[in-house]
Design a protein around this motif. Sequence first.
Motif, PDB file in Angstrom:
ATOM      1  N   ASP A 195     -56.669  11.059 -21.654  1.00 32.67           N
ATOM      2  CA  ASP A 195     -55.445  10.960 -20.521  1.00 32.67           C
ATOM      3  C   ASP A 195     -54.245  10.831 -21.631  1.00 32.67           C
ATOM      4  O   ASP A 195     -53.229  10.662 -21.030  1.00 32.67           O
ATOM      5  CB  ASP A 195     -55.881   9.898 -19.961  1.00 32.67           C
ATOM      6  CG  ASP A 195     -56.856   9.996 -18.816  1.00 32.67           C
ATOM      7  OD1 ASP A 195     -57.317  11.180 -18.592  1.00 32.67           O
ATOM      8  OD2 ASP A 195     -57.760   9.053 -18.503  1.00 32.67           O
ATOM      9  N   TYR A 198     -52.474  15.761 -21.464  1.00 35.17           N
ATOM     10  CA  TYR A 198     -53.351  16.759 -20.616  1.00 35.17           C
ATOM     11  C   TYR A 198     -52.532  17.616 -19.757  1.00 35.17           C
ATOM     12  O   TYR A 198     -51.171  17.265 -19.472  1.00 35.17           O
ATOM     13  CB  TYR A 198     -54.401  15.880 -19.765  1.00 35.17           C
ATOM     14  CG  TYR A 198     -53.723  14.891 -18.965  1.00 35.17           C
ATOM     15  CD1 TYR A 198     -53.645  15.456 -17.410  1.00 35.17           C
ATOM     16  CD2 TYR A 198     -53.324  13.577 -19.176  1.00 35.17           C
ATOM     17  CE1 TYR A 198     -53.014  14.276 -16.617  1.00 35.17           C
ATOM     18  CE2 TYR A 198     -52.697  12.790 -18.487  1.00 35.17           C
ATOM     19  CZ  TYR A 198     -52.367  13.226 -16.967  1.00 35.17           C
ATOM     20  OH  TYR A 198     -52.123  12.209 -16.239  1.00 35.17           O
ATOM     21  N   ASP A 200     -52.288  18.312 -15.396  1.00 30.84           N
ATOM     22  CA  ASP A 200     -52.890  17.833 -14.361  1.00 30.84           C
ATOM     23  C   ASP A 200     -53.267  18.829 -13.292  1.00 30.84           C
ATOM     24  O   ASP A 200     -53.007  18.769 -12.156  1.00 30.84           O
ATOM     25  CB  ASP A 200     -51.910  16.666 -13.807  1.00 30.84           C
ATOM     26  CG  ASP A 200     -50.523  17.377 -13.454  1.00 30.84           C
ATOM     27  OD1 ASP A 200     -50.430  18.602 -13.687  1.00 30.84           O
ATOM     28  OD2 ASP A 200     -49.769  16.652 -12.767  1.00 30.84           O
ATOM     29  N   GLY A 201     -53.963  19.709 -13.708  1.00 31.76           N
ATOM     30  CA  GLY A 201     -54.262  21.104 -12.910  1.00 31.76           C
ATOM     31  C   GLY A 201     -55.468  21.828 -13.466  1.00 31.76           C
ATOM     32  O   GLY A 201     -56.097  21.267 -14.586  1.00 31.76           O
ATOM     33  N   THR A 205     -58.500  21.536  -9.335  1.00 32.50           N
ATOM     34  CA  THR A 205     -57.304  21.192  -8.259  1.00 32.50           C
ATOM     35  C   THR A 205     -56.831  22.453  -7.805  1.00 32.50           C
ATOM     36  O   THR A 205     -56.058  22.448  -6.917  1.00 32.50           O
ATOM     37  CB  THR A 205     -56.267  20.406  -9.101  1.00 32.50           C
ATOM     38  OG1 THR A 205     -55.791  21.424 -10.320  1.00 32.50           O
ATOM     39  CG2 THR A 205     -56.615  19.225  -9.711  1.00 32.50           C
ATOM     40  N   GLY A 209     -51.110  23.159 -12.590  1.00 32.80           N
ATOM     41  CA  GLY A 209     -50.712  21.854 -13.031  1.00 32.80           C
ATOM     42  C   GLY A 209     -49.412  21.792 -14.262  1.00 32.80           C
ATOM     43  O   GLY A 209     -48.887  22.915 -14.512  1.00 32.80           O
ATOM     44  N   ARG A 212     -48.761  16.619 -19.105  1.00 36.22           N
ATOM     45  CA  ARG A 212     -48.297  14.994 -18.961  1.00 36.22           C
ATOM     46  C   ARG A 212     -48.848  14.327 -20.242  1.00 36.22           C
ATOM     47  O   ARG A 212     -49.767  14.814 -21.113  1.00 36.22           O
ATOM     48  CB  ARG A 212     -49.158  14.394 -18.086  1.00 36.22           C
ATOM     49  CG  ARG A 212     -49.019  15.059 -16.457  1.00 36.22           C
ATOM     50  CD  ARG A 212     -47.759  14.821 -16.057  1.00 36.22           C
ATOM     51  NE  ARG A 212     -47.803  15.630 -14.720  1.00 36.22           N
ATOM     52  CZ  ARG A 212     -46.638  15.835 -14.045  1.00 36.22           C
ATOM     53  NH1 ARG A 212     -45.462  15.579 -14.753  1.00 36.22           N
ATOM     54  NH2 ARG A 212     -46.425  16.368 -12.920  1.00 36.22           N
TER      55      ARG A 212
END
Length: 323
Positions: A195, A198, A200-201, A205, A209, A212
């Motif tokens: 985390d 990364y 976020d997709g 999903t 993305g 992040r």
Amino acid sequence: MTIRAVVQGVGHYLPDRVVPNSWFAETLDTSDEWIRSRSGIERRHFAAEGQTTSDLAARAARAALADAGMDGSEIDAIILATSTADMTFPSAATMVQAAIGNTTGFAFDVQAVCAGFVYALATANGMIMSGQARTVLVIGAETFSRIMDWTDRSTCVLFGDGAGALILRAEDGTGAATDRGILASDLNSDGRFRDLLYVDGGIATQNTGMLRMEGREVFRHAVEKLAQTADAALHKAGLTAEDVDWVVPHQANIRIIQSTARKLGVDMDRVVVTVADHGNTSAASIPLALSVGVARGQIKRGDLVVTEAIGGGLAWGAVVLRW
């Protein structure tokens, strides 16, 4: 007799569009001074509309082939390190294979984010030592501009697009650290820290993305882990930092590069630095820096080179090779 994976040629490609720090100041609360002081980056390259990662990779591959005086048909395997492949499948490596006219080898992608090229080098070395392949084209290529959140000044100012390539070929060595070629590698990962960096997709999903990052934590892990993995690889090769001619680090941030060099006990005049001109090009940054280092006249035949990188995963590693 020991088989060594020896460098035959190197090359790189950068998209035509150069983006200075001032470009971000037009839409974000940032400035050239703010970006330079925190990262050392002055400019980066962005791919043109419709220009893909495999396009960049193929151009770098052709440059490396030209440097080696080779044709694409002479390659046994192509390993492409990338986190921004053109499609979910097939691999971008197979697209490069077609682009260079190779029909008898095999090609695949490696995904270890910024550490991808180090992982790809270690994989190529293993294939050569085992006899699976004699000549391997290793590429790092990225179009990170496709996964940027342009409202997040802490990340979007850091990354750029580009590609670098290296050709390795099996040659006989003595087994000593004086041999040319890859002498040792050290690979690591720890999924507990996923985390920290990364996108976020993805498939789960059903969208691409955006990147992040917890910058402060990544910085802390980077300095500690990069120095450790470089030391480990040198130890496996029976060498120390005093033997190193050039450190070619992942070009993420000038402060990380400087801090890691201090931990290794290597002066900055023995470190190849390109981050000011390229930004962070993820898996492309080390082969880009290797190619630029050769073009500058820094890296020469017989020099001992250490490459080290860390990226999302977290994944990190180092390779020691004699040019």
